[in-house]
Design a protein around this motif. Structure first.
Motif, PDB file in Angstrom:
ATOM      1  N   ARG A   1       0.840  -1.208   0.000  1.00 29.72           N
ATOM      2  CA  ARG A   1       0.000   0.000   0.000  1.00 29.72           C
ATOM      3  C   ARG A   1       0.873   1.255   0.000  1.00 29.72           C
ATOM      4  NH1 ARG A   1      -3.071  -3.401   3.527  1.00 29.72           N
ATOM      5  NH2 ARG A   1      -2.287  -2.364   5.395  1.00 29.72           N
ATOM      6  N   ALA A   2       1.983   1.205   0.702  1.00 28.91           N
ATOM      7  CA  ALA A   2       2.897   2.355   0.719  1.00 28.91           C
ATOM      8  C   ALA A   2       3.427   2.642  -0.681  1.00 28.91           C
ATOM      9  CB  ALA A   2       4.048   2.091   1.687  1.00 28.91           C
ATOM     10  N   LEU A   3       3.714   1.616  -1.435  1.00 28.34           N
ATOM     11  CA  LEU A   3       4.186   1.817  -2.806  1.00 28.34           C
ATOM     12  C   LEU A   3       3.085   2.353  -3.702  1.00 28.34           C
ATOM     13  CD1 LEU A   3       6.493  -1.282  -3.162  1.00 28.34           C
ATOM     14  CD2 LEU A   3       7.171   1.103  -3.402  1.00 28.34           C
TER      15      LEU A   3
ATOM     16  N   PHE B   1       4.470   9.516   3.657  1.00 31.32           N
ATOM     17  CA  PHE B   1       3.909   8.313   4.272  1.00 31.32           C
ATOM     18  C   PHE B   1       4.310   7.057   3.521  1.00 31.32           C
ATOM     19  CE2 PHE B   1       1.345  11.153   6.795  1.00 31.32           C
ATOM     20  CZ  PHE B   1       1.256  10.455   7.989  1.00 31.32           C
ATOM     21  N   SER B   2       4.497   7.159   2.227  1.00 26.76           N
ATOM     22  CA  SER B   2       4.992   6.007   1.480  1.00 26.76           C
ATOM     23  C   SER B   2       6.366   5.603   1.984  1.00 26.76           C
ATOM     24  CB  SER B   2       5.059   6.336  -0.013  1.00 26.76           C
ATOM     25  OG  SER B   2       5.679   5.280  -0.722  1.00 26.76           O
ATOM     26  N   SER B   3       7.232   6.586   2.161  1.00 33.01           N
ATOM     27  CA  SER B   3       8.586   6.307   2.625  1.00 33.01           C
ATOM     28  C   SER B   3       8.597   5.774   4.056  1.00 33.01           C
ATOM     29  CB  SER B   3       9.427   7.588   2.527  1.00 33.01           C
ATOM     30  OG  SER B   3      10.713   7.388   3.067  1.00 33.01           O
TER      31      SER B   3
ATOM     32  N   ALA C   1      -3.818   9.468   3.570  1.00 35.55           N
ATOM     33  CA  ALA C   1      -2.557   8.709   3.500  1.00 35.55           C
ATOM     34  C   ALA C   1      -2.384   7.745   4.668  1.00 35.55           C
ATOM     35  CB  ALA C   1      -1.377   9.669   3.390  1.00 35.55           C
ATOM     36  N   PRO C   2      -2.491   8.184   5.928  1.00 33.26           N
ATOM     37  CA  PRO C   2      -2.305   7.216   7.024  1.00 33.26           C
ATOM     38  C   PRO C   2      -3.398   6.165   7.091  1.00 33.26           C
ATOM     39  CG  PRO C   2      -2.924   9.374   7.889  1.00 33.26           C
ATOM     40  CD  PRO C   2      -2.624   9.566   6.437  1.00 33.26           C
TER      41      PRO C   2
ATOM     42  N   ALA D   1      -2.726   2.104   6.767  1.00 30.69           N
ATOM     43  CA  ALA D   1      -3.267   1.169   7.758  1.00 30.69           C
ATOM     44  C   ALA D   1      -4.167   0.117   7.131  1.00 30.69           C
ATOM     45  CB  ALA D   1      -4.048   1.942   8.824  1.00 30.69           C
ATOM     46  N   GLY D   2      -4.734   0.428   5.954  1.00 27.45           N
ATOM     47  CA  GLY D   2      -5.630  -0.517   5.293  1.00 27.45           C
ATOM     48  C   GLY D   2      -7.089  -0.251   5.575  1.00 27.45           C
TER      49      GLY D   2
END
Length: 710
Positions: free
Chosen positions: A71-73, A117-119, A176-177, A181-182
């Motif tokens: 998800r971050a990617l 947040f991705s990083s 983003a967060p 977290a999904g």
């Protein structure tokens, strides 16, 4: 009745775009600069219960099919996609009264949150959907029963209600967060600028990057949204304190368990230290900061400086300097006009509210020290200078107060280009005045004196979510008083809402449930995917210490073959005084505990001269390493190193290495393995514990056919 012909801004729900059957009951949205009709919004007939259920089912299932790293990617890919479409968003943003700089703060800032947040998600969180929180707690004498805490995503939706001032950043900093977290997001933007949010959501949907159901948009009223939420869901609100109180008192929040976090308007302060007199870099930086906070986004920021608290003798100097800077640098007008640096408020309704608040403050005892409440002359898009009655333009204003205790200055907020300048007598008085705001998002302390910074910061920290310390060292590099950054908490106590947004991984965990899990080490390992002390292991190595002679060394296994619990048990190695002395000579570490027997014996921690801890760690590597080229590509560090039992000459040591955590990198042909390392002496006592970090190939390809070494 006037017929409304403006195009309806659609909602994005249940995987598609939705508009009501008719425009009945719709609300008009106007260009903040010209009063031109832009669009209308309506949710007449929208089934909010179905929207929420779609998120809980389709969105939850789709997001659960990926890991945190995956998800971050996706966030990174999404940020790159939006980065290429910024110009079209700027053009829309101008209609809200935002200048190019304002739009960059909103649009570029929001995209930057996705990158951050991705990083952080990939660097600081596991490539799974379970986050272990803290160490295992042993709950039985024999170690068979233990417990720990884990984080897993909440099973509902994140309903995000946003303010009008940041239609892009305000959405993305919440999205983003939640996405990491999904948890599926339902966005409810404010009506005056929601058409910009809709444009961003449209781009996000067109990108094809997001899993189905992970993002929905409600364009228009959603007054009954909380009626269909329950304990599985959370609400993240940004807006006025009064609206936050109304939402927080909803039955489903009070009794139904809906999680609620708020970030609301606050009477933020900027305190000028007594050393920061005119002519100092600090005074100049302070004046620049106050001017910026009054004029950027036309002062429509929940973090803007509302109370400028300065030494009593400097009130006139500060008013004069800020006024001169506004005169020199601020051009009020349509953001599409050449040279315009400050735009309109977001709507005529907002203009009425701000003027009304100022009039109340003046009636309560404030004095207008700079600016005018009259309709100002502005620069139009064509470059003409004139009063635009249909535009929501307002002059920047500074108020002063003879009575600094006046309740109005500490409780009434004009949410626009307005700030009050009040004087203090000493640092304790400045702290007291700052605290009268009853809780704020942020305060600036401007000083070049360390003791002043300490006294003011510790004095006001309990009343603020963030303290920004400004001096000559940070004047050029600071992100500014009013700029929340995704790495740090954004929120504040009391009037500011009592919540936390952003804050790096903290904000991801806001969308997760922390649960205590109890069981055997084997069961905890199975649940978390992280090996726990006492769980089963598959050890190669010395049979005397639990290893299997001739078994494959774990360093010969790629990630495709390696399993949690695979490990190696080494034989013993004896420590001699000459080993200790040689290490001391080679390294220069001649600390007395290693080379002076009498001094070492006098130390209550040592039985005499003992081996260097780093000698034992180096030997540990020699005892567990598999030297031939193979899947292990590099050792990139140690973590959590602790020396527990000293090792005198004559003792022996051995090491047990166990694969504790395996983290494949989504974008690379290798991953990270964290190995639990324990050094024991000949009596089984623990000498040292630490984690060894290695990079390991996913498949053994580089050295598969490498010639055998002698």
């Amino acid at each position: 009745m006037t017929t409304q012909t403006a195009e309806l801004v659609p909602s994005y729900v249940q995987g598609g775009w939705w508009t009501p059957a008719s425009g009945d009951g719709s609300t008009l949205v106007l260009d903040a600069n010209t009063g031109e009709e832009l669009a209308s919004v309506s949710t007449e007939g929208l089934d909010l219960a179905a929207v929420v259920e779609y998120g809980r089912t389709v969105g939850q299932a789709a997001l659960g099919g990926s890991t945190i790293h995956e998800r971050a990617l996706m966030l990174k890919e999404l940020a790159q996609f939006l980065n290429g479409r910024r110009e079209e968003l700027y053009q829309l943003s101008f209609r809200t009264g935002a200048t190019k700089i304002d739009s960059m703060v909103d649009i570029d800032g929001g995209i930057g949150v996705l990158f951050t947040f991705s990083s952080k998600g990939r660097r600081e969180l596991p490539n799974s959907n379970v986050i272990v929180d803290g160490a295992m707690e042993v709950l039985s004498k024999d170690g068979s029963f233990a417990g720990e805490h884990i984080y897993t995503r909440i099973p509902g939706v994140a309903a995000q209600i946003n303010a009008f001032n940041f239609p892009v950043w305000g959405m993305l900093e919440k999205f983003a967060p939640a996405f990491i977290a999904g948890v599926p997001t339902i966005v409810k933007p404010a009506t005056p600028t929601g058409y910009v949010t809709e444009a961003v959501v449209r781009l996000m949907a067109e990108s094809g990057i997001l899993p189905e159901g992970s993002l929905q948009l409600i364009s228009g009223s959603a007054r009954t949204l909380l009626d269909v939420l329950d304990y599985r869901d959370m609400v993240s609100f940004t807006g006025s304190a009064s609206t936050a109180r109304a939402l927080k008192s909803h039955r489903n929040v009070l009794e139904g368990g809906v999680r609620f976090t708020a970030e609301t308007d606050s009477l933020n302060a900027a305190i000028l230290g007594p050393d920061a007199v005119p002519g100092t870099p600090e005074f100049d930086a302070f004046v620049k900061a106050v001017t910026t906070e009054i004029t950027v986004k036309a002062g429509q920021k929940c973090t803007a400086i509302r109370r400028t608290i300065v030494p009593r003798a400097l009130v006139d100097d500060v008013v004069r300097a800020v006024g001169e800077r506004i005169d020199q640098r601020v051009v009020l007008g349509d953001p599409r006009g050449e040279g315009v640096t400050m735009g309109a408020l977001a709507s005529l309704e907002q203009l009425r509210d701000v003027r009304g608040a100022v009039e109340e403050m003046l009636a309560a005892g404030g004095e207008l020290a700079y600016g005018t409440l009259d309709a100002p002359v502005v620069r139009t898009a064509s470059g003409e200078e004139k009063v635009v009655e249909a535009g929501a333009f307002m002059s920047p204003l500074l108020l002063t107060w003879d009575d600094v205790e006046n309740e109005s200055v500490h409780s009434r907020e004009a949410f626009g280009p307005v700030a009050s300048v009040i004087g203090y007598t000493d640092l304790d008085d400045a702290i007291r005045l700052a605290a009268k705001g009853s809780g704020s998002l942020v305060a600036t302390v401007c000083t070049n004196d360390g003791e002043t910074a300490r006294v003011l910061t510790t004095g006001i920290a309990g009343h603020h979510g963030r303290v920004h310390i400004l001096n000559r060292e940070t004047a050029r590099s600071s992100t500014g008083h009013g700029s929340p950054v995704p790495h740090l908490v954004h929120g504040g106590p009391g009037r500011a809402g009592g919540g936390e947004e952003l804050g790096g991984i903290r904000s991801v965990k806001h969308h997760m449930q922390r649960t205590a899990v109890q069981g055997s080490p084997n069961m905890l390992t199975a649940v978390t995917g992280v090996w726990h002390t006492g769980a089963d292991r598959n050890l190669a190595g010395d049979a005397e210490f639990g290893g299997v002679e001739g078994a494959v060394h774990p360093f010969r296994k790629s990630l495709a073959e390696l399993r949690i619990g695979d490990g190696f048990a080494s034989p013993l190695r004896r420590v001699t005084q000459e080993d200790i002395a040689a290490f001391a000579r080679e390294t220069g570490d001649t600390f007395y505990a290693h080379v002076d027997p009498a001094a070492a014996e006098a130390n209550p921690f040592f039985p005499g001269t003992v081996a260097h801890g780093y000698l034992l760690v180096a030997w540990g590597a020699g005892l567990f390493v598999e030297p031939a080229p193979g899947p292990v590509l590099a050792n990139y560090g140690l973590e959590n190193l602790r020396f527990i039992t000293p090792v005198p000459a004559g003792d022996s040591v051995r090491i047990t290495l166990t694969a504790k955590r395996i983290t494949p990198r989504v974008t690379d042909e290798y991953g990270e393995v964290c190995w639990d390392a324990v050094i024991n002496n000949q009596d089984g006592e623990i000498v040292a514990t630490y984690d060894v970090l290695t990079l390991v190939e996913k498949e053994d390809t580089i050295y598969r056919n490498w010639p055998a070494t002698a």
